[in-house]
Scaffold this motif. Structure first.
Motif, short mmCIF file in Angstrom:
data_model
loop_
_atom_site.label_atom_id
_atom_site.label_comp_id
_atom_site.label_asym_id
_atom_site.label_seq_id
_atom_site.Cartn_x
_atom_site.Cartn_y
_atom_site.Cartn_z
N GLY A 47 75.31 -68.00 -71.07
CA GLY A 47 74.16 -68.24 -70.21
C GLY A 47 73.58 -69.62 -70.39
O GLY A 47 73.23 -70.29 -69.41
N MET A 48 73.51 -70.07 -71.63
CA MET A 48 73.02 -71.43 -71.89
C MET A 48 73.96 -72.47 -71.28
O MET A 48 73.51 -73.44 -70.68
CB MET A 48 72.90 -71.68 -73.40
N VAL A 49 75.25 -72.24 -71.44
CA VAL A 49 76.23 -73.19 -70.89
C VAL A 49 76.17 -73.17 -69.37
O VAL A 49 76.20 -74.23 -68.72
CB VAL A 49 77.65 -72.87 -71.41
N ASP A 50 76.07 -72.00 -68.78
CA ASP A 50 75.99 -71.91 -67.32
C ASP A 50 74.73 -72.57 -66.78
O ASP A 50 74.76 -73.22 -65.73
CB ASP A 50 76.08 -70.45 -66.86
N ASP A 51 73.61 -72.41 -67.50
CA ASP A 51 72.37 -73.09 -67.10
C ASP A 51 72.55 -74.61 -67.15
O ASP A 51 72.12 -75.33 -66.25
CB ASP A 51 71.20 -72.68 -68.00
N LYS A 52 73.17 -75.10 -68.21
CA LYS A 52 73.40 -76.54 -68.35
C LYS A 52 74.33 -77.03 -67.26
O LYS A 52 74.12 -78.08 -66.67
CB LYS A 52 73.97 -76.85 -69.75
N LEU A 53 75.36 -76.25 -66.95
CA LEU A 53 76.29 -76.60 -65.90
C LEU A 53 75.56 -76.70 -64.55
O LEU A 53 75.79 -77.65 -63.79
CB LEU A 53 77.43 -75.58 -65.82
N ALA A 54 74.68 -75.76 -64.26
CA ALA A 54 73.91 -75.81 -63.01
C ALA A 54 73.03 -77.06 -62.96
O ALA A 54 72.92 -77.71 -61.92
CB ALA A 54 73.06 -74.54 -62.87
N GLN A 55 72.43 -77.42 -64.09
CA GLN A 55 71.62 -78.65 -64.15
C GLN A 55 72.48 -79.88 -63.89
O GLN A 55 72.07 -80.79 -63.18
CB GLN A 55 70.94 -78.78 -65.52
N VAL A 56 73.66 -79.92 -64.47
CA VAL A 56 74.57 -81.05 -64.27
C VAL A 56 75.00 -81.14 -62.81
O VAL A 56 75.01 -82.22 -62.22
CB VAL A 56 75.79 -80.94 -65.22
N GLU A 57 75.34 -80.00 -62.22
CA GLU A 57 75.75 -80.01 -60.82
C GLU A 57 74.60 -80.47 -59.92
O GLU A 57 74.83 -81.22 -58.96
CB GLU A 57 76.24 -78.61 -60.41
N GLU A 58 73.38 -80.06 -60.23
CA GLU A 58 72.22 -80.51 -59.46
C GLU A 58 72.03 -82.02 -59.60
O GLU A 58 71.76 -82.72 -58.63
CB GLU A 58 70.96 -79.77 -59.93
N ARG A 59 72.20 -82.51 -60.80
CA ARG A 59 72.06 -83.95 -61.05
C ARG A 59 73.15 -84.74 -60.31
O ARG A 59 72.88 -85.81 -59.76
CB ARG A 59 72.11 -84.24 -62.54
N ILE A 60 74.36 -84.22 -60.31
CA ILE A 60 75.45 -84.87 -59.58
C ILE A 60 75.11 -84.94 -58.09
O ILE A 60 75.34 -85.96 -57.44
CB ILE A 60 76.79 -84.16 -59.84
N ALA A 61 74.57 -83.86 -57.56
CA ALA A 61 74.18 -83.84 -56.14
C ALA A 61 73.12 -84.91 -55.87
O ALA A 61 73.18 -85.63 -54.87
CB ALA A 61 73.67 -82.46 -55.74
N GLN A 62 72.14 -85.03 -56.77
CA GLN A 62 71.11 -86.06 -56.63
C GLN A 62 71.73 -87.45 -56.68
O GLN A 62 71.38 -88.33 -55.88
CB GLN A 62 70.06 -85.95 -57.74
N LEU A 63 72.63 -87.65 -57.62
CA LEU A 63 73.28 -88.95 -57.75
C LEU A 63 74.11 -89.29 -56.52
O LEU A 63 74.17 -90.45 -56.10
CB LEU A 63 74.14 -89.01 -59.02
N ASN A 64 74.73 -88.29 -55.91
CA ASN A 64 75.49 -88.52 -54.68
C ASN A 64 74.58 -88.94 -53.54
O ASN A 64 74.94 -89.80 -52.73
CB ASN A 64 76.32 -87.30 -54.31
N VAL A 65 73.38 -88.36 -53.48
CA VAL A 65 72.40 -88.79 -52.47
C VAL A 65 71.99 -90.24 -52.73
O VAL A 65 71.94 -91.06 -51.81
CB VAL A 65 71.15 -87.86 -52.46
N PHE A 66 71.73 -90.56 -54.00
CA PHE A 66 71.39 -91.94 -54.35
C PHE A 66 72.51 -92.89 -53.94
O PHE A 66 72.27 -93.94 -53.36
CB PHE A 66 71.15 -92.10 -55.86
N LYS A 67 73.74 -92.50 -54.24
CA LYS A 67 74.89 -93.34 -53.93
C LYS A 67 74.99 -93.59 -52.44
O LYS A 67 75.16 -94.73 -52.00
CB LYS A 67 76.18 -92.67 -54.44
N THR A 68 74.87 -92.54 -51.64
CA THR A 68 74.97 -92.66 -50.18
C THR A 68 73.87 -93.58 -49.66
O THR A 68 74.11 -94.45 -48.82
CB THR A 68 74.88 -91.27 -49.52
N THR A 69 72.66 -93.39 -50.15
CA THR A 69 71.54 -94.21 -49.70
C THR A 69 71.72 -95.67 -50.11
O THR A 69 71.49 -96.58 -49.30
CB THR A 69 70.22 -93.65 -50.25
#
Length: 149
Positions: free
Chosen positions: A84-106
């Motif tokens: 559960g801890m690992v899955d929570d961390k994975l979800a946080q990382v995926e969310e951060r990657i999505a944010q970074l992709n928005v930054f990159k596109t912009t």
């Protein structure tokens, strides 16, 4: 037994890193010599390696503290708790990657919008876009469609 410099060198970190982990309760020397030198055992070295590996995969200090408490009392925890801890961390990382992709596109759109020439920045499309509440960027680069990103 290892002195602080020996353990730090063995794990390829600075002695200050060990002091930092000690300050935050993640690692403590097993003993101190009469002259005050920190002394670490092989078990302390294993704990430090655990901390460093957890840090490498993105766990925060508080998350590492929780993992260490689980590590010390494995029989009181279920594998599902750790997963559960690992899955929570994975979800946080995926969310951060999505944010970074928005930054990159912009940022790519901002870069494409600017001619990058030697002229004054008084009419710089990047600055105008950042000053504006508009979501579209006026493009000055040849090949941009109708002055938009």
């Amino acid at each position: 037994m290892y002195r602080i410099g020996e353990l730090a060198g063995m794990c390829e970190v600075k002695a200050d890193t060990l002091r930092f982990y000690e300050k935050h309760g993640l690692l403590a020397p097993s003993m101190r010599t009469d002259s005050g030198y920190r002394m670490y055992t092989e078990q302390d070295a294993n704990r430090l390696r655990f901390i460093l590996r957890a840090k490498e995969v993105g766990f925060t200090l508080s998350e590492i503290t929780e993992l260490l408490s689980i590590e010390l009392n494995k029989s009181e925890w279920a594998c599902a708790d750790v997963k559960g801890m690992v899955d929570d961390k994975l979800a946080q990382v995926e969310e951060r990657i999505a944010q970074l992709n928005v930054f990159k596109t912009t940022l790519q759109a901002l870069s494409r919008a600017c001619c990058g020439g030697p002229e004054s920045a008084e009419h710089c499309s990047i600055l105008e876009a950042l000053e504006s509440s508009l979501t579209e960027v006026r493009c000055e680069e040849p090949g941009c469609e109708h002055g938009k990103q």
